[in-house]
Motif scaffolding. Structure first.
Motif, PDB file in Angstrom:
ATOM      1  N   PRO A 278     -23.388  -8.011 -19.415  1.00  0.00           N
ATOM      2  CA  PRO A 278     -24.215  -8.736 -20.400  1.00  0.00           C
ATOM      3  C   PRO A 278     -25.694  -8.561 -20.084  1.00  0.00           C
ATOM      4  CG  PRO A 278     -22.408 -10.113 -19.624  1.00  0.00           C
ATOM      5  CD  PRO A 278     -22.406  -8.899 -18.745  1.00  0.00           C
ATOM      6  N   ALA A 279     -26.487  -8.297 -21.131  1.00  0.00           N
ATOM      7  CA  ALA A 279     -27.920  -8.080 -20.943  1.00  0.00           C
ATOM      8  C   ALA A 279     -28.697  -8.812 -22.030  1.00  0.00           C
ATOM      9  CB  ALA A 279     -28.253  -6.594 -20.957  1.00  0.00           C
ATOM     10  N   VAL A 280     -29.885  -9.300 -21.656  1.00  0.00           N
ATOM     11  CA  VAL A 280     -30.748 -10.044 -22.570  1.00  0.00           C
ATOM     12  C   VAL A 280     -32.169  -9.505 -22.450  1.00  0.00           C
ATOM     13  CG1 VAL A 280     -31.681 -12.304 -23.195  1.00  0.00           C
ATOM     14  CG2 VAL A 280     -29.354 -12.128 -22.307  1.00  0.00           C
ATOM     15  N   ALA A 281     -32.789  -9.212 -23.576  1.00  0.00           N
ATOM     16  CA  ALA A 281     -34.227  -8.957 -23.614  1.00  0.00           C
ATOM     17  C   ALA A 281     -34.889 -10.249 -24.083  1.00  0.00           C
ATOM     18  CB  ALA A 281     -34.551  -7.808 -24.565  1.00  0.00           C
ATOM     19  N   TYR A 282     -35.894 -10.707 -23.344  1.00  0.00           N
ATOM     20  CA  TYR A 282     -36.462 -12.021 -23.633  1.00  0.00           C
ATOM     21  C   TYR A 282     -37.989 -11.958 -23.682  1.00  0.00           C
ATOM     22  CZ  TYR A 282     -37.642 -12.153 -18.692  1.00  0.00           C
ATOM     23  OH  TYR A 282     -38.167 -11.860 -17.458  1.00  0.00           O
ATOM     24  N   ASP A 283     -38.562 -12.932 -24.352  1.00  0.00           N
ATOM     25  CA  ASP A 283     -40.001 -13.189 -24.344  1.00  0.00           C
ATOM     26  C   ASP A 283     -40.209 -14.638 -23.924  1.00  0.00           C
ATOM     27  OD1 ASP A 283     -40.738 -10.645 -25.395  1.00  0.00           O
ATOM     28  OD2 ASP A 283     -40.193 -11.350 -27.397  1.00  0.00           O
ATOM     29  N   TYR A 284     -41.302 -14.918 -23.211  1.00  0.00           N
ATOM     30  CA  TYR A 284     -41.628 -16.301 -22.865  1.00  0.00           C
ATOM     31  C   TYR A 284     -42.465 -16.915 -23.979  1.00  0.00           C
ATOM     32  CZ  TYR A 284     -39.721 -16.532 -18.202  1.00  0.00           C
ATOM     33  OH  TYR A 284     -38.859 -16.584 -17.145  1.00  0.00           O
TER      34      TYR A 284
ATOM     35  N   PRO B 241     -37.710 -18.965 -21.831  1.00  0.00           N
ATOM     36  CA  PRO B 241     -37.284 -17.581 -22.074  1.00  0.00           C
ATOM     37  C   PRO B 241     -36.524 -17.494 -23.406  1.00  0.00           C
ATOM     38  CG  PRO B 241     -35.833 -18.638 -20.479  1.00  0.00           C
ATOM     39  CD  PRO B 241     -36.911 -19.640 -20.800  1.00  0.00           C
ATOM     40  N   VAL B 242     -37.181 -16.970 -24.416  1.00  0.00           N
ATOM     41  CA  VAL B 242     -36.625 -16.910 -25.769  1.00  0.00           C
ATOM     42  C   VAL B 242     -35.988 -15.538 -25.986  1.00  0.00           C
ATOM     43  CG1 VAL B 242     -37.184 -16.952 -28.230  1.00  0.00           C
ATOM     44  CG2 VAL B 242     -38.228 -18.603 -26.672  1.00  0.00           C
ATOM     45  N   VAL B 243     -34.776 -15.535 -26.506  1.00  0.00           N
ATOM     46  CA  VAL B 243     -34.012 -14.298 -26.685  1.00  0.00           C
ATOM     47  C   VAL B 243     -34.654 -13.435 -27.765  1.00  0.00           C
ATOM     48  CG1 VAL B 243     -31.783 -13.324 -27.336  1.00  0.00           C
ATOM     49  CG2 VAL B 243     -31.878 -15.419 -25.973  1.00  0.00           C
ATOM     50  N   ARG B 244     -34.895 -12.175 -27.421  1.00  0.00           N
ATOM     51  CA  ARG B 244     -35.349 -11.199 -28.403  1.00  0.00           C
ATOM     52  C   ARG B 244     -34.202 -10.298 -28.839  1.00  0.00           C
ATOM     53  NH1 ARG B 244     -37.813  -6.400 -26.990  1.00  0.00           N
ATOM     54  NH2 ARG B 244     -38.305  -7.284 -24.962  1.00  0.00           N
ATOM     55  N   GLN B 245     -33.295 -10.010 -27.891  1.00  0.00           N
ATOM     56  CA  GLN B 245     -32.159  -9.140 -28.205  1.00  0.00           C
ATOM     57  C   GLN B 245     -31.088  -9.324 -27.140  1.00  0.00           C
ATOM     58  OE1 GLN B 245     -33.282  -5.029 -28.405  1.00  0.00           O
ATOM     59  NE2 GLN B 245     -31.363  -4.341 -29.297  1.00  0.00           N
ATOM     60  N   VAL B 246     -29.819  -9.201 -27.530  1.00  0.00           N
ATOM     61  CA  VAL B 246     -28.697  -9.207 -26.584  1.00  0.00           C
ATOM     62  C   VAL B 246     -27.809  -8.010 -26.899  1.00  0.00           C
ATOM     63  CG1 VAL B 246     -28.725 -11.716 -26.307  1.00  0.00           C
ATOM     64  CG2 VAL B 246     -27.249 -10.695 -28.035  1.00  0.00           C
TER      65      VAL B 246
ATOM     66  N   SER C 290     -33.988 -20.447 -26.876  1.00  0.00           N
ATOM     67  CA  SER C 290     -34.077 -20.439 -25.417  1.00  0.00           C
ATOM     68  C   SER C 290     -32.706 -20.122 -24.833  1.00  0.00           C
ATOM     69  CB  SER C 290     -34.566 -21.794 -24.895  1.00  0.00           C
ATOM     70  OG  SER C 290     -34.450 -21.852 -23.484  1.00  0.00           O
ATOM     71  N   ILE C 291     -32.617 -19.069 -24.041  1.00  0.00           N
ATOM     72  CA  ILE C 291     -31.335 -18.662 -23.460  1.00  0.00           C
ATOM     73  C   ILE C 291     -30.791 -19.730 -22.526  1.00  0.00           C
ATOM     74  CG2 ILE C 291     -32.441 -17.430 -21.549  1.00  0.00           C
ATOM     75  CD1 ILE C 291     -29.186 -16.477 -23.381  1.00  0.00           C
TER      76      ILE C 291
END
Length: 624
Positions: A301-307, A312-317, A336-337
Motif C-alpha cells: 500500500p502506498a499513499v502520496a500526500y500533501d500537508y 497529511p492529506v491524501v493526494r493519491q493512493v 486526512s489519512i
C-alpha cells in the motif's frame, strides 16, 4: 506610453503573496516602460486567494500573469479570454508546464517581451476595416514567438518556426534540418519548397553540416551549382539542428544583410529554447510516468500526500492501499489519512511522525494500522519530497509484517516454554530425587530393604513428572484430561514426595475438585516445599502446614488454600512471590510458586498470596 494605433491592454498579475505579487507587477511595469512596446498597458495585481477577488477582472484581462500555484488554480476556475503567462524560476516546473499556460518568463524583461509577443499575436487576429500600417519584421517575429511558446512537441516546434519565418522573411525560403547520426536531414521546409527536394548532407560537410559541427552562424554562396538559390544564411540550433534561409537571385534577393542575420539568429535562439523546454518537459513527463507506474504497481500500500493545516492529506493512493485498507481512492482523496487508518490510541505517535516528516526527516518505523481485516503491523517508510528541509508533500509505503511479528511472537513463547521446561526439570525432579537418595542411604545403613520400596516410589514419581513435563513442553499451559480428585488424597500424596524435615501436615477438608491429578499434585509439592524451605529460620524449627477448602458466600466449595504458621511473607514482596525467578534465599531458584501459579492458571483458577491470620503464609487457589 500611447499606442501608435490607439490600443490599450490590461495585464493582471495574480499571486498568493500580495507583497510578492505587487513587486512583480511593479518590476514588469518598469520593464515595459523601458521596452519598445506599442500599447498603453494597465497593470493590476490581485491576491489569488482573497475572499473579495473580482473574477470579472480575469475576463477583462488581455494577459494574466500567474506567479504561483494558487494563482494558477484561480485561473483554472475563472472565465477568461486573455493569455496566461507563468512568471516562474523553473520553466520545466508544474506551474510552467500546465496546459492553461501559454508562455513562460523568468525575469521582468522577459515578461515584458513575452507580453509584447502575446499582444501582437492577439492584434493579428483582430479584423480591422482600415489598417493604419504594416507590422515591422520585429513585431512579426515577436508575435510568432507566442506560437513557439505554446507548442508541445518537437514536430510542432519545427513547423511553427517555419511558419514564423514565412511571415518574417517572406522573400526567402526556409528549412529546418536535424542531425541523424552522421547525416543532417531536412525536416520541415517553406511551403514553396517541398522538403523532399532538400538534400541531406554529411555532418561536417557543406554549409549545414559544418554549422552542426562548429556551431557557427554563416552567410555563404550556395555551393550547389544546380540549386535555384544563390545564397544561404545558416543558423545552428543547439547541437543537433540548423535553421537555414535561402535567397533566390532571380527575384533580386541574393544577399543577406545584418538585420536578416540578427532576426534569423533570434528566431533560431527561440527555437532552441522551445526545443530545450520540450526536451525537459518530455524528460519530466517520462520520469513522472515511471514514478507513477512504480507508485501504482508497487505491491505494498502506498499513499502520496500533501500537508494541509498540519494534516497529511491524501493526494493519491494505489490499488494495494484500496484492497488492504478497504477504502476507495475517491473516499480518502482530499482527506486526512490519519483519520482513516491510525488507531485511536496511536494519535500521539502519528503526531510525532508528522512533525518529523515536515522537518524533512526520512522515517522508517514499525506501526499498527487499522485495515479491512482489523489491526495489522506494518513497517512504515515515509519519504519526504525534500530531505532536511521543510516539506509539504511526500510518499508513504506500508509493508505488512504481521505474519513475521506473529512468527516472532510464537518463537518467543516457544523459547520461554523451553526455558521454563528446563527450569522445571531441574527444580521439580529434585524433590523425588532427594527422597530416593535418602531412602537408598537408609537401606545401605540399616540393611532394611523396605526403604528401597520408598525409594522406588520416589523414582516412579520422577517418571510421572518427566511424562507431565514432556506434555507441558508440547501443550504449553494445557492440563490435559481432568477428573474428580480428592483434595485430601492429593495433598497427602504430594506431602510424601517432599522432604518435609519434621514439619506436620493437617488436611482440614476432603472436598473433591475437577483437576488433573498429576498437575495438582505438582502444585501442592511446590507450595509445600516453599513452606518447608522458606517458612522457618532453621530446619529444626517446628512448622505446621494446613490444607483446606475455600468457600463462596453460599458455602459452596470454590477452591482450596495452603497455610503455614512459619515466618510469613515479606510484605514489600508479597505481590512478587509468584514471579518466575523471584526468591528471598540465595540458594533458592524462585520457580516453585511460579510453577504452582502456572498449574493453577492452566486449570482456570486464580491464585493469591497473603499473610495468614495467625502469622505465616497463606496461598489461595479459587475457580475463576
Amino acid at each position: 506610453m500611447t499606442s501608435a494605433v490607439g490600443e490599450h491592454a490590461l495585464v493582471l498579475v495574480l499571486g498568493d503573496d500580495p507583497e510578492r505579487t505587487g513587486d512583480v507587477g511593479n518590476r514588469f511595469g518598469a520593464a515595459w516602460s523601458a521596452s519598445d512596446g506599442d500599447r498603453e498597458v494597465a497593470v493590476e495585481t490581485r491576491a489569488a486567494t482573497s475572499g473579495d477577488f473580482d473574477a470579472e477582472r480575469t475576463d477583462d484581462a488581455d494577459v494574466i500573469v500567474v506567479v504561483d500555484e494558487a494563482a494558477l488554480d484561480r485561473v483554472r476556475s475563472a472565465d477568461r479570454d486573455g493569455f496566461v503567462v507563468a512568471y516562474v524560476d523553473d520553466p520545466a516546473g508544474e506551474t510552467a508546464t500546465d496546459p492553461v499556460v501559454d508562455a513562460v518568463a523568468g525575469t521582468p524583461e522577459a515578461l515584458a517581451e513575452t507580453v509584447s509577443w502575446l499582444l501582437a499575436r492577439d492584434r493579428r487576429t483582430v479584423t480591422r476595416s482600415e489598417p493604419t500600417r504594416t507590422p515591422s519584421r520585429v513585431e512579426r517575429l515577436n508575435a510568432g514567438m507566442a506560437e513557439l511558446a505554446a507548442v508541445r512537441s518537437v514536430d510542432e516546434a519545427y513547423r511553427a518556426a517555419i511558419a514564423v519565418a514565412e511571415r518574417v522573411f517572406p522573400e526567402y525560403q526556409s528549412v529546418v534540418a536535424v542531425r541523424d547520426g552522421e547525416w543532417v536531414e531536412p525536416m520541415v521546409a517553406s511551403s514553396g519548397t517541398p522538403v523532399e527536394d532538400c538534400n541531406r548532407v554529411r555532418v561536417g560537410t557543406e554549409v549545414a553540416g559544418r554549422a552542426v559541427r562548429t556551431g557557427d552562424t554563416s552567410v555563404a554562396p550556395n555551393p550547389n551549382p544546380d540549386s535555384q538559390f544563390d545564397a544561404l544564411l545558416t543558423v545552428p540550433v543547439g547541437d543537433d539542428a540548423v535553421f537555414q534561409l535561402a535567397a533566390d537571385g532571380a527575384s533580386g534577393t541574393d544577399e543577406f544583410d545584418d538585420a536578416d542575420r540578427r532576426l534569423a539568429e533570434l528566431l533560431g535562439s527561440h527555437l532552441e529554447e522551445t526545443l530545450d523546454r520540450i526536451a525537459v518537459t518530455e524528460t519530466l513527463r517520462a520520469e513522472r510516468d515511471r514514478l507513477l507506474a512504480l507508485f501504482t504497481n508497487v505491491p505494498d500500500p502506498a499513499v502520496a500526500y500533501d500537508y494541509v493545516d498540519g494534516e497529511p492529506v491524501v493526494r493519491q493512493v494505489n490499488d494495494a492501499f484500496e484492497s488492504t485498507f478497504g477504502y476507495d481512492a475517491e473516499a480518502v482523496t482530499g482527506e486526512s489519512i490519519d483519520e482513516y487508518i491510525v488507531p485511536a490510541d496511536a494519535g500521539g505517535e502519528a503526531d510525532d511522525l508528522n512533525d518529523r516528516l515536515r522537518r524533512g526527516e526520512n522515517v522508517r518505523r514499525e506501526v499498527t494500522r487499522m485495515t479491512a481485516d482489523g489491526p495489522r503491523h506494518f513497517i512504515l517508510h515515509v519519504i519526504p519530497i525534500y530531505l532536511n528541509a521543510a516539506n509539504a508533500a511526500g510518499f508513504a509505503i506500508y509493508t505488512d509484517v504481521t505474519e513475521r511479528r506473529e512468527r516472532e511472537e510464537t518463537l518467543r513463547r516457544q523459547n520461554e516454554r523451553l526455558d521454563e521446561f528446563a527450569s522445571i526439570v531441574s527444580h521439580d525432579l529434585r524433590n523425588p530425587l532427594s527422597v530416593a537418595e535418602g531412602y537408598v542411604d537408609l537401606a545401605r545403613e540399616t540393611g532394611d530393604l523396605d526403604h528401597l520400596d520408598r525409594a522406588a516410589d520416589a523414582v516412579s514419581r520422577m517418571d510421572e513428572l518427566v511424562a507431565d513435563l514432556l506434555s507441558l513442553a508440547r501443550q504449553g499451559r494445557a492440563v490435559g484430561k481432568t477428573e474428580s480428585v480428592s483434595l485430601s488424597d492429593v495433598a497427602r500424596e504430594a506431602w510424601e514426595s517432599v522432604d518435609t524435615g519434621g514439619a506436620t501436615l493437617t488436611v482440614e477438608s476432603d472436598a473433591t475438585l475437577e483437576a488433573s491429578r498429576t498437575r495438582l499434585c505438582e502444585l501442592f509439592e511446590n507450595v509445600f516445599r516453599n513452606s518447608v524451605e522458606h517458612g522457618r529460620d532453621s530446619a529444626d524449627d517446628p512448622l505446621s502446614v494446613r490444607v483446606g477448602a475455600t468457600l463462596r458466600d453460599d458455602d459452596a466449595v470454590d477452591g482450596f488454600h495452603v497455610e503455614d504458621d512459619g515466618t510469613g511473607l515479606p510484605e514489600e514482596d508479597i505481590d512478587r512471590v509468584f514471579e518466575s525467578g523471584f526468591t528471598t534465599e540465595e540458594s533458592g531458584t524462585g520457580l516453585g510458586l511460579a510453577i504452582s501459579k502456572q498449574v493453577a492458571e492452566a486449570h482456570g483458577w486464580t491464585v493469591e498470596a497473603r499473610a495468614a491470620e495467625g502469622g505465616g503464609a497463606r496461598f489461595e487457589f479459587r475457580a475463576s
